[in-house]
Every structure is written in C-alpha cells, then in structure tokens.
Design a protein around this motif. Structure first.
Motif, PDB file in Angstrom:
ATOM      1  N   ALA A 205     -29.980  54.335 -38.737  1.00 46.68           N
ATOM      2  CA  ALA A 205     -31.419  54.156 -39.118  1.00 46.68           C
ATOM      3  C   ALA A 205     -32.583  54.487 -38.917  1.00 46.68           C
ATOM      4  O   ALA A 205     -33.642  54.290 -39.882  1.00 46.68           O
ATOM      5  N   GLY A 206     -33.049  55.627 -38.071  1.00 46.15           N
ATOM      6  CA  GLY A 206     -34.203  55.248 -37.827  1.00 46.15           C
ATOM      7  C   GLY A 206     -34.825  54.829 -37.539  1.00 46.15           C
ATOM      8  O   GLY A 206     -35.611  53.630 -36.335  1.00 46.15           O
ATOM      9  N   THR A 207     -36.502  54.806 -38.183  1.00 48.04           N
ATOM     10  CA  THR A 207     -37.260  53.325 -38.716  1.00 48.04           C
ATOM     11  C   THR A 207     -36.726  52.281 -39.262  1.00 48.04           C
ATOM     12  O   THR A 207     -37.584  51.391 -39.170  1.00 48.04           O
ATOM     13  N   GLY A 208     -35.740  52.270 -39.347  1.00 44.75           N
ATOM     14  CA  GLY A 208     -34.812  51.130 -40.321  1.00 44.75           C
ATOM     15  C   GLY A 208     -35.185  50.746 -41.810  1.00 44.75           C
ATOM     16  O   GLY A 208     -35.333  49.732 -42.346  1.00 44.75           O
ATOM     17  N   PHE A 209     -35.590  51.754 -42.211  1.00 39.95           N
ATOM     18  CA  PHE A 209     -36.717  51.692 -43.905  1.00 39.95           C
ATOM     19  C   PHE A 209     -35.214  51.177 -44.773  1.00 39.95           C
ATOM     20  O   PHE A 209     -35.697  49.951 -44.964  1.00 39.95           O
ATOM     21  N   ALA A 210     -34.173  51.843 -45.236  1.00 37.28           N
ATOM     22  CA  ALA A 210     -33.346  51.598 -45.965  1.00 37.28           C
ATOM     23  C   ALA A 210     -32.704  50.233 -45.447  1.00 37.28           C
ATOM     24  O   ALA A 210     -32.132  49.694 -46.159  1.00 37.28           O
ATOM     25  N   SER A 211     -32.116  50.038 -44.498  1.00 37.50           N
ATOM     26  CA  SER A 211     -31.916  48.589 -44.147  1.00 37.50           C
ATOM     27  C   SER A 211     -32.936  46.901 -44.299  1.00 37.50           C
ATOM     28  O   SER A 211     -32.240  46.567 -44.693  1.00 37.50           O
ATOM     29  N   VAL A 212     -34.015  47.999 -43.966  1.00 37.05           N
ATOM     30  CA  VAL A 212     -35.093  46.562 -44.642  1.00 37.05           C
ATOM     31  C   VAL A 212     -35.140  46.903 -46.312  1.00 37.05           C
ATOM     32  O   VAL A 212     -34.920  45.569 -46.770  1.00 37.05           O
ATOM     33  N   VAL A 213     -34.719  46.803 -46.768  1.00 37.68           N
ATOM     34  CA  VAL A 213     -35.101  47.191 -48.377  1.00 37.68           C
ATOM     35  C   VAL A 213     -33.629  46.523 -48.608  1.00 37.68           C
ATOM     36  O   VAL A 213     -33.202  45.684 -49.355  1.00 37.68           O
ATOM     37  N   ALA A 214     -32.210  46.625 -47.713  1.00 37.85           N
ATOM     38  CA  ALA A 214     -30.974  46.059 -48.341  1.00 37.85           C
ATOM     39  C   ALA A 214     -31.304  44.759 -47.735  1.00 37.85           C
ATOM     40  O   ALA A 214     -30.094  43.995 -47.824  1.00 37.85           O
ATOM     41  N   ALA A 215     -31.702  44.571 -47.422  1.00 45.24           N
ATOM     42  CA  ALA A 215     -31.254  43.680 -46.199  1.00 45.24           C
ATOM     43  C   ALA A 215     -31.657  42.113 -47.547  1.00 45.24           C
ATOM     44  O   ALA A 215     -32.309  40.892 -46.975  1.00 45.24           O
ATOM     45  N   THR A 216     -32.731  42.494 -48.240  1.00 47.14           N
ATOM     46  CA  THR A 216     -33.805  41.917 -49.217  1.00 47.14           C
ATOM     47  C   THR A 216     -32.251  41.277 -50.138  1.00 47.14           C
ATOM     48  O   THR A 216     -32.618  40.207 -50.943  1.00 47.14           O
ATOM     49  N   VAL A 217     -31.074  42.307 -50.213  1.00 50.16           N
ATOM     50  CA  VAL A 217     -30.406  42.152 -51.457  1.00 50.16           C
ATOM     51  C   VAL A 217     -28.947  41.630 -50.350  1.00 50.16           C
ATOM     52  O   VAL A 217     -28.178  40.228 -50.839  1.00 50.16           O
ATOM     53  N   ALA A 218     -28.753  42.343 -49.363  1.00 53.65           N
ATOM     54  CA  ALA A 218     -27.188  41.815 -49.168  1.00 53.65           C
ATOM     55  C   ALA A 218     -27.007  41.323 -47.934  1.00 53.65           C
ATOM     56  O   ALA A 218     -28.220  39.965 -47.530  1.00 53.65           O
ATOM     57  N   GLN A 219     -25.732  39.791 -47.777  1.00 49.90           N
ATOM     58  CA  GLN A 219     -25.672  39.180 -46.548  1.00 49.90           C
ATOM     59  C   GLN A 219     -25.503  39.650 -45.214  1.00 49.90           C
ATOM     60  O   GLN A 219     -26.947  38.296 -44.487  1.00 49.90           O
ATOM     61  N   THR A 220     -25.472  40.380 -44.759  1.00 53.02           N
ATOM     62  CA  THR A 220     -25.730  40.641 -43.272  1.00 53.02           C
ATOM     63  C   THR A 220     -26.372  42.222 -43.280  1.00 53.02           C
ATOM     64  O   THR A 220     -25.204  43.259 -44.465  1.00 53.02           O
ATOM     65  N   VAL A 221     -27.001  43.116 -42.531  1.00 55.04           N
ATOM     66  CA  VAL A 221     -27.169  44.402 -42.534  1.00 55.04           C
ATOM     67  C   VAL A 221     -27.613  45.193 -41.207  1.00 55.04           C
ATOM     68  O   VAL A 221     -27.818  43.932 -40.810  1.00 55.04           O
ATOM     69  N   TYR A 222     -26.542  45.513 -40.393  1.00 56.02           N
ATOM     70  CA  TYR A 222     -25.750  46.341 -38.788  1.00 56.02           C
ATOM     71  C   TYR A 222     -26.813  47.769 -39.603  1.00 56.02           C
ATOM     72  O   TYR A 222     -26.409  48.086 -39.685  1.00 56.02           O
ATOM     73  N   GLY A 227     -30.641  54.797 -28.523  1.00 56.45           N
ATOM     74  CA  GLY A 227     -32.655  54.942 -28.135  1.00 56.45           C
ATOM     75  C   GLY A 227     -32.708  53.950 -28.102  1.00 56.45           C
ATOM     76  O   GLY A 227     -33.144  53.492 -29.093  1.00 56.45           O
ATOM     77  N   ALA A 228     -33.672  53.432 -27.270  1.00 53.68           N
ATOM     78  CA  ALA A 228     -34.164  51.661 -26.917  1.00 53.68           C
ATOM     79  C   ALA A 228     -35.088  52.076 -27.125  1.00 53.68           C
ATOM     80  O   ALA A 228     -36.083  51.056 -28.228  1.00 53.68           O
ATOM     81  N   ASP A 229     -36.377  52.948 -27.157  1.00 56.35           N
ATOM     82  CA  ASP A 229     -37.660  53.182 -27.839  1.00 56.35           C
ATOM     83  C   ASP A 229     -37.525  53.092 -29.274  1.00 56.35           C
ATOM     84  O   ASP A 229     -38.028  52.438 -30.139  1.00 56.35           O
ATOM     85  N   LEU A 230     -36.797  54.035 -29.868  1.00 56.53           N
ATOM     86  CA  LEU A 230     -36.685  53.636 -31.441  1.00 56.53           C
ATOM     87  C   LEU A 230     -35.784  52.554 -31.623  1.00 56.53           C
ATOM     88  O   LEU A 230     -36.042  51.985 -33.123  1.00 56.53           O
ATOM     89  N   LEU A 231     -34.458  51.946 -31.454  1.00 57.04           N
ATOM     90  CA  LEU A 231     -34.749  50.255 -31.532  1.00 57.04           C
ATOM     91  C   LEU A 231     -35.917  49.740 -31.896  1.00 57.04           C
ATOM     92  O   LEU A 231     -35.602  48.773 -32.414  1.00 57.04           O
ATOM     93  N   ALA A 232     -36.505  49.572 -30.398  1.00 55.90           N
ATOM     94  CA  ALA A 232     -37.313  48.920 -30.358  1.00 55.90           C
ATOM     95  C   ALA A 232     -38.378  49.036 -31.094  1.00 55.90           C
ATOM     96  O   ALA A 232     -39.125  47.880 -32.184  1.00 55.90           O
ATOM     97  N   MET A 233     -38.648  50.131 -32.263  1.00 55.63           N
ATOM     98  CA  MET A 233     -39.038  50.420 -33.048  1.00 55.63           C
ATOM     99  C   MET A 233     -37.798  49.583 -34.384  1.00 55.63           C
ATOM    100  O   MET A 233     -39.157  48.928 -35.467  1.00 55.63           O
ATOM    101  N   CYS A 234     -37.242  49.841 -34.821  1.00 52.99           N
ATOM    102  CA  CYS A 234     -36.427  49.361 -35.291  1.00 52.99           C
ATOM    103  C   CYS A 234     -36.754  47.398 -35.958  1.00 52.99           C
ATOM    104  O   CYS A 234     -36.474  47.379 -36.815  1.00 52.99           O
ATOM    105  N   GLN A 235     -37.001  46.812 -34.297  1.00 48.72           N
ATOM    106  CA  GLN A 235     -36.712  45.459 -34.183  1.00 48.72           C
ATOM    107  C   GLN A 235     -38.574  45.227 -34.658  1.00 48.72           C
ATOM    108  O   GLN A 235     -38.306  43.861 -35.236  1.00 48.72           O
TER     109      GLN A 235
END
Length: 377
Positions: A205-222, A227-235
């Motif tokens: 997912a990288g920065t999580g951009f697509a996941s953020v957009v998907a979360a506007t409509v989907a029920q659940t997004v994984y 990498g802990a640093d990259l996941l912290a950025m997603c969070q």
C-alpha cells in the motif's frame, strides 16, 4: 572494465516533480531521519467543468491550471476543457481590449512604452520595489496538526491529506505518492458500486493513498505493506483522513489477530496493488502472493493492478526498453495460462477513460489490469 554500472542514489516521484506549485510542508523526521512532508490532494467533483481524461498523448493534462494555488480549496481548469462556456465572450472581449491597448502603448518611434503601475500611497519605502509580505510557517517535529487554513480545510470531504517523503532511495519509494496510486483511486471513485460494502485487501500500500480512498466506500479495508516505518506512515495517513474513512483505532499494533485473519479469508473479494511492479523480484513475489490468496479466500475475487510502463535506456540493449513492464506482462500471461488446480484466472485491461477526480498527469503509460479469479466448473 568488463561491466559499467551507473547507480542513482535517489528516486523522485512524478507526482511531486511535476507539481511545483504544490505546498509541501515538512512536518517531521521519520525514524530513519528522512524528512516527511504533508501534501493535500483535492477531489474534483464539478461535473459541469469536467472532461474525461484520455490517453492520446504523453503531454495530455486534464488538471487545474498552475495559477490556482494549492491548498486554497478552489480549482481552475486548463483552456479547452469546455468549462464555463458562458464566460467565453467576456474572455474574447478582454483579449481584443488587450490587443488594442498594446497597440496604443507605443511611442512615436514604434517602441513599446511600458506604463508603470502606480505606487500605493501606503508604501512606507517608495524607494524600494514593492514586494509581497512573507509570513514564515515553522513546524516542529512534535506538532501533529498543521495550523491555520490547512486545519480548517481538513474538515471538508474533498481533501485527502497524505504524509510522504521525497527523493528516497529505491528501497524506500513506497514512502512517496505515485501516479499509479492516483489512477487506482480514480477508478475506485468511478466504480463506487463495485466497492460498496466490500472487504478490500491492498498489497504494497505504500503511503496508503488507495486504501484511504477505498475506505470511503468499502466495509473493511486491509492496508498492508512491510516495514515498521512505512506502516507508521500509513497509520498516520489514516488518522489524518478520519473525516473520510470514519472511525479507526490508531493504537492497533502492526500484527494480525486470529479474528482478522479469519475475516480476511472469509469476506475479501477485492485485491488491490499499485506501482509495485518496478522490480522483477517484487513482481514475482506479488504474483505468488496473489496465487496463494486466491486459493485461500472463500469467495471469488478480482484483483485490480495499477502499473506505469516506464521506458529506460539500458546498456545491455543499447536501446530504450521497459524490462520491468515486460516482466509484469509476462507474469500476467503465465497466470492466465494456468490450467491446473481448482481456479481459473482471466486477465483483461481496463480502459482509462473514466473521469479524473485527482490532480495528476494521466499519461498513456499508466495502465489498469483486472484479474478475475473463478472456480473451475
């Protein structure tokens, strides 16, 4: 010298390279000491001033003009977009007036006579040229929010705020925002019904951009990556966009519970991946992961992949090639040719003629591919 190797230390995303007017605010340093910037991406919903983006040429841009300052909440459009046709006579009249005025601004010898702008009476120092006042904004590492108009804009539902890095080494390119993620986000916004109420899994997912957009409509997004640093950025990006994605718990550790794994296998029907095909080893790993997931998911699923066909001059070929893209297409072909096992994979390209809701250069090298996974009947 038997072999000559050229190595580039850093890689910069085109999203950051071609938006010089975008205000990138440095907000902190990550755990690796890299500067982290905060950028805003505005969703353009004005249908009256919209033309679908095509893929006719590399220079095609269906984006707001550079005269519009980034982050102001207002969006203009480039000439020829068909927007505000009622204003055309006004513009034409203004051009005629300007031409007449230019003809009048000539001296007796035919040279251009430049008319100076009158100085404001309130100018305290008439001897110096007028300048706009600059008010610096200083952000410290401990600050979580951006002051002023940035914080106010975040309350609207058409602004996506993303923390990212710029000019990273190749192994950290996932910390930048890439055009493929924006193309995938545009497709999600276009195919709203496809994602409505679904469970979505994004790989790399990288920065999580697509996941953020998907979360506007989907029920659940994984939203997954390594990498802990990259996941912290997603969070952090998910927390920054809580006004779009709804409730979320930023204190959840980066681990999988048994309930989450069970929910993932039982309900996931859409898999996403954007801009993770720039390295052959990563491409092979992703397709192996897709294959394993397809056999473990309880429901039929579809994978939507976004890729950019990057052209590079290589010494091995002494020509312009796109080896990473060619390897990606080879993996698609091999997956489609699989005949053993209980599943069949159907691959088809997605025409990039859907509306563009985000500001980026949609070049013809940007592609979307769908992989339909269905049981053998």
């Amino acid at each position: 010298m038997d072999e000559v190797t050229f190595k580039s230390d850093t890689v910069l995303s085109d999203v950051h390279l071609y938006t010089p007017n975008q205000r990138h605010l440095m907000v902190r340093l990550n755990s690796m000491g890299q500067p982290v910037f905060l950028s805003q991406f505005k969703l353009v919903w004005n249908h009256d001033c919209w033309t679908d983006s095509g893929t006719q040429g590399d220079d095609h841009r269906d984006v707001p003009t550079e005269e519009t300052p980034a982050g102001t909440g207002s969006t203009g459009f480039s000439p020829g977009s068909g927007c505000s046709s009622e204003e055309s006579p006004t513009r034409a009249g203004a051009e005629v007036t300007d031409q007449e005025g230019a003809g009048a601004q000539l001296d007796e010898d035919g040279d251009l006579d430049v008319v100076r702008r009158p100085r404001a009476p309130s100018d305290p120092d008439p001897a110096r040229p007028p300048r706009d006042k600059v008010h610096p904004m200083i952000l410290t590492q401990e600050e979580d929010e951006v002051p002023g108009d940035k914080a106010r804009e975040s309350s609207t539902h058409d602004i996506i705020r993303i923390e990212h890095t710029m000019a990273t080494p190749l192994e950290d390119v996932g910390k930048q925002v890439w055009r493929g993620a924006l193309l995938l986000a545009d497709y999600i916004l276009f195919q709203w019904d496809l994602f409505q109420g679904r469970t979505v899994l994004e790989l790399g997912a990288g920065t999580g951009f697509a996941s953020v957009v998907a979360a506007t409509v989907a029920q659940t997004v994984y939203c997954t990556d390594v990498g802990a640093d990259l996941l912290a950025m997603c969070q952090q990006n998910i927390a920054l966009n809580s006004h779009l994605t709804g409730s979320g718990d930023p204190e959840v550790p980066f681990s999988w519970s048994e309930e989450e794994i069970s929910d993932l296998y039982n309900h996931t029907t859409i898999l996403l991946a954007a801009e993770v095909f720039y390295d052959d080893d990563l491409t092979d790993a992703l397709f192996r992961t897709l294959l394993r997931l397809a056999h473990r998911l309880k429901n039929t699923c579809v994978a939507i992949l976004s890729v950019e066909k990057r052209l590079n001059f290589t010494l091995s070929h002494l020509d312009v090639t796109c080896e990473a893209y060619d390897h990606f297409r080879s993996c698609l072909h091999q997956l489609e040719q699989l005949r053993e096992g209980p599943l069949r994979f159907a691959v088809e390209p997605v025409e990039a003629s859907f509306p563009q809701r985000l500001v980026y250069q949609r070049i013809r090298q940007l592609e979307l591919w769908k992989i339909f996974v269905e049981p053998v009947t």
